[in-house]
Scaffold this active site. Structure first.
Site, short mmCIF file in Angstrom:
data_model
loop_
_atom_site.label_atom_id
_atom_site.label_comp_id
_atom_site.label_asym_id
_atom_site.label_seq_id
_atom_site.Cartn_x
_atom_site.Cartn_y
_atom_site.Cartn_z
N ALA A 69 47.67 49.11 38.29
CA ALA A 69 47.51 47.65 38.29
C ALA A 69 47.33 47.16 36.87
CB ALA A 69 46.30 47.23 39.13
N THR B 243 44.81 45.40 34.94
CA THR B 243 43.39 45.11 35.17
C THR B 243 42.75 44.32 34.03
OG1 THR B 243 42.75 47.23 34.20
CG2 THR B 243 43.09 47.16 36.59
N THR C 234 39.41 45.35 44.04
CA THR C 234 38.35 45.01 43.10
C THR C 234 37.33 44.04 43.68
OG1 THR C 234 37.96 43.88 40.97
CG2 THR C 234 39.89 43.22 42.21
N ASP C 235 36.13 44.06 43.10
CA ASP C 235 35.11 43.09 43.46
C ASP C 235 35.48 41.68 43.00
OD1 ASP C 235 34.90 43.97 40.83
OD2 ASP C 235 32.74 43.65 40.70
N TYR D 212 43.64 37.56 37.94
CA TYR D 212 43.49 38.97 38.29
C TYR D 212 43.01 39.12 39.73
CZ TYR D 212 41.41 43.62 38.56
OH TYR D 212 41.05 44.88 38.98
N LYS E 87 45.21 40.59 42.99
CA LYS E 87 44.74 41.77 43.72
C LYS E 87 44.50 41.43 45.19
CE LYS E 87 44.01 45.31 42.50
NZ LYS E 87 44.94 46.49 42.54
#
Length: 293
Positions: free
Chosen positions: A65, A67, A106-107, A129, A133
């Site tokens: 990804a 990130t 991801t958080d 981002y 995601k």
């Protein structure tokens, strides 16, 4: 069983391939070579994933990804290409090969207004981002899959030639340099070794849906930094408390994106507390003489 790992040369990817070393694991990478043999060199941005399909994988772990949060914000088309379009093609390969698909998320799919997010909580990303995601998460629901969310990964290995936050901080403190760490951004720092072992177990058990695999402790960057300094016997007075409004980031960040890991506590390899994880990090670093050279 054949396991294909994209992003196999990254911070998480390198540990994931190690966790599956007793299987036939193939690491897919573009620039940062994984610690696997065989491996596959492939530019995923070409969207030509036929080489992965030809491997006839039983499991695909999609860890690749973009990130870099600020880069995603500045180049949203690139973020969409790497985080959404590539994932769409991975899903197609999974369908055609009947592979179990694991998507690393991801958080940052949460807005960070309260923290301690459970798997079922409403998502609301505040930057490109997190948005891309989340779109990837939605795509993988069409196949036999598991979405794994993690938070602030770190470890004893650099990722794609760059130090993660823990290694960067250790080197700064060892050199006697002052550093700033946020007191008002809370996450669930995750040791990549702990993450990969939990992931291996989740794959072996064919857990489906969404699962949070992160560290058990919910702490600020400042608290994390102090604990890291203490664990390695470094000068914690070099760490300055900083605040969100002092940062010159291009993209917004969630203030408290910490993850609830209650479901993961049922695993044999449970989420580590911060101190457990930092003790393991020190053991790994001292065993490999990584930081102090």
């Amino acid at each position: 069983m054949r396991v294909v790992v994209t992003g196999a040369g990254g911070l998480l990817g390198k540990r994931i391939v190690q966790a599956f070393k007793d299987y036939e694991v193939v690491g897919v990478y573009h620039r940062s070579q994984p610690e696997t043999s065989p491996f596959l060199v492939l530019d995923l941005s070409s969207l030509n994933l036929r080489p992965i399909e030809e491997l006839s994988p039983d499991v695909i772990i999609h860890a690749a990804a973009l990130t870099d949060v600020d880069k995603c914000e500045r180049e949203p088309d690139l973020a969409r290409l790497l985080n959404v379009d590539v994932t769409r093609e991975i899903v197609k390969v999974s369908k055609r090969t009947n592979a179990f698909l694991v998507y690393i998320s991801t958080d940052y799919v949460f807005d960070g207004t309260r923290g301690n997010y459970r798997e079922e909580d409403e998502t609301n990303p505040v930057n490109v981002y997190g948005l891309t995601k989340l779109e990837g998460e939605k795509l993988v629901r069409d196949v036999d899959s598991l979405v794994v969310r993690t938070s602030t990964p770190y470890g004893s290995n650099p990722a794609s030639g760059k130090d993660n936050f823990a290694l960067w901080l250790l080197k700064k403190l060892k050199a006697g340099e002052r550093v700033n760490a946020l007191v008002d951004q809370v996450t669930s720092p995750t040791l990549n070794t702990n993450f990969s072992l939990m992931l291996r177990e989740a794959v072996d058990r064919r857990i489906k849906g969404v699962l949070h695999l992160a560290g058990r402790s919910q702490v600020s960057r400042y608290e994390f930094s102090l604990a890291l300094a203490r664990t390695f016997g470094l000068n914690e007075t070099l760490i300055n408390p900083a605040h969100f409004n002092e940062m010159k980031w291009f993209a917004r960040r969630p203030m408290n994106s910490s993850l609830n890991v209650s479901k993961a506590m049922s695993l044999e390899h449970k989420p580590m507390s911060l101190q457990e994880a930092l003790s393991e990090l020190r053991r790994e670093i001292e065993a490999n003489d990584i930081v102090w050279k």
